[in-house]
Design a protein around this motif. Structure first.
Motif, PDB file in Angstrom:
ATOM      1  N   MET A   1      26.828   8.816  45.334  1.00 42.51           N
ATOM      2  CA  MET A   1      25.822   8.780  46.238  1.00 42.51           C
ATOM      3  C   MET A   1      24.476   9.659  45.633  1.00 42.51           C
ATOM      4  O   MET A   1      24.655  10.637  44.964  1.00 42.51           O
ATOM      5  N   SER A   2      23.375   9.077  46.060  1.00 45.28           N
ATOM      6  CA  SER A   2      22.106   9.852  45.269  1.00 45.28           C
ATOM      7  C   SER A   2      21.439  10.489  46.401  1.00 45.28           C
ATOM      8  O   SER A   2      21.359  10.042  47.661  1.00 45.28           O
ATOM      9  N   TYR A   3      20.645  11.488  46.204  1.00 53.54           N
ATOM     10  CA  TYR A   3      20.045  12.291  47.131  1.00 53.54           C
ATOM     11  C   TYR A   3      18.628  12.327  46.730  1.00 53.54           C
ATOM     12  O   TYR A   3      18.306  12.243  45.468  1.00 53.54           O
ATOM     13  N   THR A   4      17.523  12.538  47.770  1.00 50.92           N
ATOM     14  CA  THR A   4      16.226  12.467  47.643  1.00 50.92           C
ATOM     15  C   THR A   4      15.784  13.773  47.703  1.00 50.92           C
ATOM     16  O   THR A   4      15.898  14.411  48.739  1.00 50.92           O
ATOM     17  N   PHE A   5      14.931  14.239  46.502  1.00 52.05           N
ATOM     18  CA  PHE A   5      14.415  15.632  46.700  1.00 52.05           C
ATOM     19  C   PHE A   5      12.633  15.332  46.472  1.00 52.05           C
ATOM     20  O   PHE A   5      12.326  14.359  45.769  1.00 52.05           O
ATOM     21  N   THR A   6      11.908  16.018  47.314  1.00 53.23           N
ATOM     22  CA  THR A   6      10.591  15.830  47.166  1.00 53.23           C
ATOM     23  C   THR A   6       9.753  17.299  47.084  1.00 53.23           C
ATOM     24  O   THR A   6      10.460  18.088  47.769  1.00 53.23           O
ATOM     25  N   VAL A   7       8.490  17.126  46.775  1.00 60.29           N
ATOM     26  CA  VAL A   7       7.838  18.535  46.920  1.00 60.29           C
ATOM     27  C   VAL A   7       6.708  18.302  47.713  1.00 60.29           C
ATOM     28  O   VAL A   7       5.977  17.246  47.501  1.00 60.29           O
ATOM     29  N   SER A   8       6.329  19.189  48.670  1.00 63.53           N
ATOM     30  CA  SER A   8       5.042  19.179  49.397  1.00 63.53           C
ATOM     31  C   SER A   8       3.894  18.777  48.418  1.00 63.53           C
ATOM     32  O   SER A   8       3.791  19.351  47.513  1.00 63.53           O
ATOM     33  N   PRO A   9       3.121  17.898  48.912  1.00 68.36           N
ATOM     34  CA  PRO A   9       1.889  17.225  48.051  1.00 68.36           C
ATOM     35  C   PRO A   9       0.926  18.277  47.857  1.00 68.36           C
ATOM     36  O   PRO A   9      -0.027  18.072  46.906  1.00 68.36           O
ATOM     37  N   ASP A  10       0.951  19.305  48.272  1.00 69.30           N
ATOM     38  CA  ASP A  10      -0.203  20.497  48.024  1.00 69.30           C
ATOM     39  C   ASP A  10       0.098  21.126  46.591  1.00 69.30           C
ATOM     40  O   ASP A  10      -0.413  22.294  46.565  1.00 69.30           O
ATOM     41  N   PHE A  11       1.428  20.809  45.995  1.00 71.05           N
ATOM     42  CA  PHE A  11       1.444  21.602  44.785  1.00 71.05           C
ATOM     43  C   PHE A  11       0.372  21.630  43.740  1.00 71.05           C
ATOM     44  O   PHE A  11      -0.405  20.491  43.765  1.00 71.05           O
ATOM     45  N   SER A  12       0.439  22.378  42.999  1.00 73.95           N
ATOM     46  CA  SER A  12      -0.681  22.214  41.836  1.00 73.95           C
ATOM     47  C   SER A  12      -0.427  21.352  40.970  1.00 73.95           C
ATOM     48  O   SER A  12       0.774  21.167  40.417  1.00 73.95           O
ATOM     49  N   PRO A  13      -1.238  20.326  40.587  1.00 72.88           N
ATOM     50  CA  PRO A  13      -1.084  19.456  39.278  1.00 72.88           C
ATOM     51  C   PRO A  13      -0.477  19.979  38.121  1.00 72.88           C
ATOM     52  O   PRO A  13       0.312  19.080  37.400  1.00 72.88           O
ATOM     53  N   ASP A  14      -0.897  21.137  38.033  1.00 70.51           N
ATOM     54  CA  ASP A  14      -0.234  21.836  36.654  1.00 70.51           C
ATOM     55  C   ASP A  14       1.354  21.887  36.685  1.00 70.51           C
ATOM     56  O   ASP A  14       1.855  21.978  35.516  1.00 70.51           O
ATOM     57  N   HIS A  15       1.840  21.806  37.558  1.00 76.25           N
ATOM     58  CA  HIS A  15       3.340  21.956  38.009  1.00 76.25           C
ATOM     59  C   HIS A  15       3.967  20.969  38.046  1.00 76.25           C
ATOM     60  O   HIS A  15       5.361  20.954  38.155  1.00 76.25           O
ATOM     61  N   ILE A  16       3.392  19.590  37.964  1.00 74.86           N
ATOM     62  CA  ILE A  16       4.216  18.402  38.183  1.00 74.86           C
ATOM     63  C   ILE A  16       5.290  18.362  37.460  1.00 74.86           C
ATOM     64  O   ILE A  16       6.488  17.989  37.622  1.00 74.86           O
TER      65      ILE A  16
END
Lengths: 248, 158
Positions: free
Chosen positions: A1-16
């Motif tokens: 089974m695969s899970y989906t992780f996401t990051v709030s879109p307000d993260f700094s682009p430097d940290h993508i």
């Protein structure tokens, strides 16, 4: 089974890239297949949450409230010593030196980041300003908020403090901070959804020990903070209550 | 616990009055005309249990109230009650939050040194597993226009 992780879109682009590295590390440590899905904006993210497509999320406080109260998510950890703060700024050339000098109809630039907008609007209240008597200028990012101020397309801007601090000195020198919030208890948090909660305790242990090894330190650095800190249920409930009091 | 205010704690010329607080508690209040401006960008946060006894305060609460954290924890929230505040406002607050709803209003708070500060206050019930376990109060900087309106209105509500 695969899970989906996401990051709030307000993260700094430097940290993508940091989040992708973190996700790889997390998969190895938990022996779970986790897909990192980045959304372009809050509308896309909220649609995915609504459709129960998210299993892990580094969420902003506003979304955390909804995820915990309505979607059964549980907190795991937050960035140690970090909190979300907002800044109200004008162009350096502006005649305005205090929030109280702003008048109704003022052009306010902000992004679609809901918690920052909430904190920012609270800081505009002493001038009797609210969402009904300002002229909104919606921006796609914080550098664009700054651009609106510098080009006189907006009179005042609402920034995530961290994003403001990350602006170049050239830009910052042309801006004037009227207020910086000092709320301290509102923060992003890593949350696990109902399908991933079997890993909650293990993740807490893994994350809070991450800064003890060299590789972990390097990954944390790429995320922009120094360590993860455990967040318990009551701390999150308290933050959500606090957000509730501000949402009027 | 709540004790009478002491002249040694007061800064400036003061007036004296006895306030009838909840149940049968009467408190000697010493108050001045000195206003402390609300600091920009800060929130004053506290939580109480169901009886209104303070269980948590943040740093801004300590700074603005003039009390130490040790003095505040365990004290009734009405330790901040200023004699210029009409009792009807607090009756409305309690009636509202005990129904499980959010209350919002402009409040003149009393400091330990007899001075005062105005806030825009929001109080919500803390609901855990379906039950109300306490209340959270968050105060923020009010608009001066709203404060001026309250200065005119509140004396008419006694």
């Amino acid at each position: 089974m695969s899970y989906t992780f996401t990051v709030s879109p307000d993260f700094s682009p430097d940290h993508i890239s940091g989040w992708y590295i973190f996700n790889t590390w997390l998969q190895r440590q938990t022996c779970e297949a986790i897909h990192l899905e980045m959304f372009n904006d809050f509308d896309e993210l909220h649609a995915a949450i609504h459709n129960d497509q998210i299993d892990l999320i580094y969420a902003n406080p506003y979304d955390a409230a909804m995820l915990v109260r309505e979607k059964g998510f549980l907190p795991v950890a937050k960035a140690a010593g970090e909190s979300d703060e907002a800044i109200i700024a004008v162009a350096e050339s502006s005649a305005v030196n205090a929030v109280e000098e702003l008048k109704q109809g003022v052009r306010v630039a902000y992004t679609d980041d809901p918690d920052v907008r909430l904190m920012g609007m609270i800081m505009l209240e002493p001038a009797d300003l609210n969402s009904e008597n300002i002229t909104p200028v919606l921006a796609g990012s914080y550098p664009v908020v700054a651009k609106h101020l510098l080009k006189n397309e907006a009179d005042v801007g609402i920034f995530l403090a961290e994003a403001f601090d990350d602006l170049s000195n050239l830009i910052k020198n042309q801006l004037k901070v009227l207020v910086r919030s000092q709320i301290s208890v509102i923060h992003h948090a890593l949350l696990v959804g109902p399908k991933f909660q079997h890993q909650r305790d293990a993740m807490t242990e893994l994350l809070t020990a991450m800064h003890h090894d060299e590789k972990g330190v390097a990954i944390l650095k790429s995320l922009g903070f120094s360590a993860w800190e455990k967040v318990d249920d009551e701390e999150t409930e308290f933050m959500i209550d606090l957000m509730d009091t501000l949402a009027t | 616990m709540i004790s009478d205010m002491q002249p040694d704690d007061i800064v400036g010329d003061f007036k004296e009055v006895y306030l009838q607080l909840y149940n049968s508690i009467k408190r000697r209040i010493l108050y001045t005309d000195i206003e402390t401006p609300y600091p920009d960008g800060k929130l004053i946060v506290s939580t109480t249990d169901l009886d209104g006894t303070i269980t948590h305060v943040n740093k801004s609460f300590v700074e603005m109230s003039g009390y130490t954290e040790e003095e505040l924890i365990g004290a009734p929230h009405c330790i901040l009650r200023h004699p210029d505040m009409p009792p009807a406002a607090f009756k409305d607050l309690w009636n509202t939050v005990q129904k499980g709803e959010k209350w919002q209003g402009f409040v003149k708070n009393l400091r330990k040194d007899g001075g005062f500060y105005w806030v825009k206050a929001t109080v919500i019930p803390n609901i855990r597993k379906g039950s109300v376990v306490g209340y959270t109060s968050v105060r923020r900087k009010p608009s001066r226009k709203k404060v001026e309106e309250c200065i005119q209105l509140y004396p008419t509500l006694f």
